[in-house]
Scaffold this active site. Structure first.
Site, PDB file in Angstrom:
ATOM      1  CB  THR A 195      -6.317   8.714   0.692  1.00 29.99           C
ATOM      2  OG1 THR A 195      -5.847   8.639   2.086  1.00 29.99           O
ATOM      3  CG2 THR A 195      -6.358   7.945  -0.313  1.00 29.99           C
ATOM      4  CE1 TYR A 201      -9.328   6.624   6.855  1.00 24.86           C
ATOM      5  CE2 TYR A 201     -10.426   6.025   4.985  1.00 24.86           C
ATOM      6  CZ  TYR A 201      -8.893   6.956   5.720  1.00 24.86           C
ATOM      7  OH  TYR A 201      -7.692   6.959   4.423  1.00 24.86           O
ATOM      8  CG  HIS A 252      -2.249   0.711   0.639  1.00 20.23           C
ATOM      9  ND1 HIS A 252      -2.570   1.712   0.015  1.00 20.23           N
ATOM     10  CD2 HIS A 252      -3.337   0.501   1.960  1.00 20.23           C
ATOM     11  CE1 HIS A 252      -3.243   2.366  -0.007  1.00 20.23           C
ATOM     12  NE2 HIS A 252      -3.920   1.374   0.638  1.00 20.23           N
TER      13      HIS A 252
END
Length: 791
Positions: free
Chosen positions: A614, A601, A485
């Site tokens: 993000t 979230y 990620h």
């Protein structure tokens, strides 16, 4: 030993007569062709750098400016107002050059400077245009005069513009992937007062009056004292850096994490849900691997279209740069992301062995049939794993500090270093799995759950979790992808995955027997097996890492389902945002199961800004909680909650989010060595409901009308909190919503299948409310439950 001879360019021995040199013509030819290919890439990269560097102008515009200036000189006018003469006076040229040549050279230099000034001005204007985001907040079909002027100016500066509310498109000059990078605005730093105000609003439904009063007092103290000091440093950074968040986000959120990245960070993507293009494992691998390298070729040439929000406004593309030949390198204090410029091979794992598979031969990319042939060679290879090799990949699945120490101690020299370098520098990683996966058998729902769980962690040793991405091919022809990620967010990885799936099925295809099309050169050198020298001490560390990873993997509960009773088509007819609709369903489902609200979230992108990644949308709001708590189902409250969610989402996208700002303020406080009770409390709050939408980006690649079965089920991730849920969802076409739900068996309060049932019920109840149908009777609420501070 045939492969060993292929691997060296020449051999020599010392004899009494001198040196006996034996050249390998094939190896030298490969070196030559590799060099040619490398130089071609450099030339392409240089050309693209020039084109993107002058965008929105074009390199040919330089010639136009030069000719225009020279033409004015011959008409005896001076557009430079004496500057050309000044340049001519100070030219360090030979006296042998005629005055006319000096004048022409001076004019060319002036023209070049004028051209560069015009480009700088155009880019500055373009950056200002792209900083305008008010159009996102206007009602659909209604456009203010300011937005109309903005649209006209965007057309002037060669943007591809979508007129909001009208459906009209106006096309400018075709840009390359990175053409807009230099013109994107920097992410703005929000005002501390606004961030604190929005934070207090977001936590109100999670706290009782006493807790909220205490939090408000902490926030006010922070705002009036330390906040302004920390803000000054952030503003200074925003003036200096391209993005004041992204580098710290990558380092502190991803790379400094010391727990396993498997499950906790890595995520996955699924194959087609209803079809398997071929049941032959090696054939599926052949087409797919070839597709990935076709995409890489387009990426190197920057032929991939820049991603445009609403087919209109350009978004940052910098995350694409590290897609291939990238690996996360473990460190005792922090990991690093290492990216190499090129790699002509992949590493393939099968039955505990690692193979180096070259995908280029004589300077050309191997055909799908040739890659299938090479993959089949690996599948048929009877060699046993080296001592300690079979579970080696578990090092990347366990805790990071033991892996960092083991890498330094056991893999920094000799044979182990060469083999590890081969894995880390590969274009990407491939796993040939012995299992069969997909929606199959007597219980397709359970098999889909197992498929997702396998993609997330596998056997805990048959993936290289540090690679930018690993592609998994199963025995029955199914496939999937697992991604690290830190280097990029899911939409970037999804872009190449969509391309690979579409190219595999709709462009390359298979013959009637299920094999890849084309011919095979059987003289191809065999894939090279990597060799290792694993000591007993290293084996012990591998075993310990495997134990840690296996316990983590066994604790994960997964549920995946495809909801096909209605989709975003019906939701849009009710004049509600599909994403807001899903988020309200999740809030209702969670409250019904847990009888309380939690910090929620939802990932939103900030790629409208340079190097943006993000931001968090806090989906649990006062409006959403009011709707969920309503004694009688109320359509008005639902619409208010949906509109508030859309507002929060747009604010997050346009730099008005709160979580990244608070995160960076916290980082600055740590650098300064000062403690903030407010920031400490904010950053320690658990996200018990972590959600993300994965949408189809390249809809033109898939024909959902004629081939509705060729759809992916999307992807998912593990739970963020030990006592929470991870929910990924994708809206496919107009009539399908796919959900991926994860949680942990060790938490008695969570159950992925029960939560899935609550989501389905909430979907029906809310769509019935919107469409005017009679909803199921709702049990009256006994009273507002007391919510603990950490909920």
């Amino acid at each position: 030993m045939a492969e060993a001879h292929q691997a060296v360019a020449f051999q020599f021995t010392v004899t009494p007569e001198g040196i006996d040199l034996q050249l390998s013509h094939q190896a030298l030819s490969e070196i030559y062709l590799s060099g040619v290919r490398s130089w071609k890439k450099r030339v392409i990269r240089l050309k693209n750098n020039v084109i993107t560097g002058v965008y929105p102008a074009s390199p040919s515009s330089w010639l136009f400016v030069v000719i225009a200036i020279l033409a004015t000189m011959y008409t005896r006018s001076d557009p430079s107002m004496g500057l050309i003469a000044k340049i001519q006076e100070h030219l360090p040229v030979s006296q042998s050059m005629s005055s006319q040549c000096q004048a022409v050279l001076s004019a060319v230099l002036f023209s070049t400077m004028l051209w560069l000034l015009l480009i700088f001005t155009m880019r500055l204007c373009l950056k200002q245009l792209l900083s305008y985001h008010r159009w996102m907040f206007e009602q659909h079909g209604k456009m203010s005069n300011t937005t109309k002027v903005w649209v006209v100016l965007c057309v002037k500066y060669a943007l591809v513009v979508f007129v909001p509310g009208s459906g009209a498109h106006l096309s400018g000059r075709k840009p390359l992937l990175y053409s807009y990078q230099g013109s994107l605005p920097n992410l703005p730093v929000p005002v501390v007062k606004d961030t604190v105000k929005r934070y207090l609003e977001s936590v109100r439904p999670l706290m009782d009056d006493t807790q909220y009063e205490r939090t408000t007092k902490l926030a006010e103290e922070f705002e009036s004292s330390l906040g302004n000091r920390l803000q000054w440093y952030l503003k200074l950074k925003s003036l200096w850096a391209a993005n004041y968040v992204s580098d710290w986000w990558e380092e502190y959120v991803y790379l400094r994490g010391r727990s396993p990245i498997m499950v906790n960070s890595n995520y996955y993507g699924m194959d087609f849900l209803f079809v398997t293009p071929t049941p032959i494992q090696s054939a599926r691998a052949g087409n797919s691997i070839h597709s990935f390298f076709l995409y890489r070729r387009k990426l190197n040439k920057e032929e991939i279209k820049p991603w445009l929000l609403r087919s209109a406004v350009p978004c940052c593309s910098y995350q694409f740069e590290r897609m291939f030949h990238t690996c996360r390198i473990p460190g005792e204090r922090t990991d690093t992301v290492q990216h190499w410029q090129d790699s002509d091979y992949i590493v393939v794992y099968h039955k505990g062995r690692y193979f180096r598979l070259r995908v280029y031969q004589a300077g050309r990319l191997l055909s799908p049939r040739e890659i299938e042939f090479q993959i089949q060679r690996i599948l048929d290879d009877p060699a046993a794993p080296s001592k300690g090799e079979a579970h080696l990949g578990a090092l990347t699945a366990g805790d990071r500090i033991p892996w960092a120490k083991a890498r330094t101690k056991f893999f920094s020299t000799g044979l182990n270093k060469r083999s590890l370098d081969c894995i880390e520098k590969a274009a990407f990683f491939v796993t040939l799995d012995d299992d069969e996966q997909g929606m199959m058998g007597d219980d397709p729902a359970a098999s889909l759950d197992n498929y997702a769980k396998n993609l997330l962690h596998g056997k805990c040793y048959d993936r290289w979790f540090d690679k930018s991405f690993s592609v998994v091919f199963y025995k029955n022809g199914k496939c999937g992808i697992n991604a690290e990620h830190s280097w990029a967010d899911a939409p970037v990885l999804a872009h190449v995955w969509e391309y690979a799936l579409a190219t595999d099925s709709f462009q390359l295809g298979y013959n009637t027997e299920g094999h890849c099309k084309g011919e095979v050169d059987s003289s191809l050198p065999k894939p090279q097996k990597l060799n290792w020298e694993i000591t007993p001490e290293c084996e012990e560390q591998i075993s310990q890492s495997l134990d840690v990873a296996q316990k983590l993997a066994d604790d994960i509960d997964f549920h995946v389902f495809s909801f096909q009773e209605f989709g975003k088509g019906k939701v849009k007819k009710c004049r509600v945002s599909p994403d807001a609709f899903i988020q309200m369903c999740l809030q209702l489902a969670y409250f019904r199961e847990q009888n309380n609200f939690c910090l929620t979230y939802e990932a939103s992108m900030t790629r409208l800004f340079r190097e943006g990644r993000t931001e968090t949308v806090r989906s649990c709001s006062n409006e959403s909680s009011a709707f969920v708590r309503a004694p009688d189902v109320c359509r008005r409250l639902l619409r208010a909650a949906s509109e508030k969610h859309q507002l929060l989402y747009r604010m997050a996208m346009t730099g008005g989010g709160i979580d990244r700002h608070l995160f960076c303020l916290y980082v600055v406080s740590k650098y300064l060595g000062v403690e903030s009770p407010f920031l400490k409390e904010v950053l320690s709050e658990p996200w018990r409901l972590s959600t993300s939408q994965t949408g189809v980006q390249q809809v033109e690649l898939f024909d959902l009308v004629n081939h509705p079965e060729y759809i992916s089920c999307g992807g998912g991730f593990g739970p963020v909190a030990d006592d929470g849920y991870g929910v990924s969802y994708s809206l496919i076409g107009d009539n399908m919503i796919n959900f991926h739900i994860s949680c942990k068996h060790s938490c008695p309060q969570t159950d992925a299948h029960k939560f899935g049932s609550q989501i389905k019920k909430a979907l029906h109840d809310i769509i019935n409310l919107l469409s005017g149908a009679q909803p199921e009777p709702k049990k009256p609420e006994a009273g507002r439950p007391e919510v603990k501070k950490d909920q």
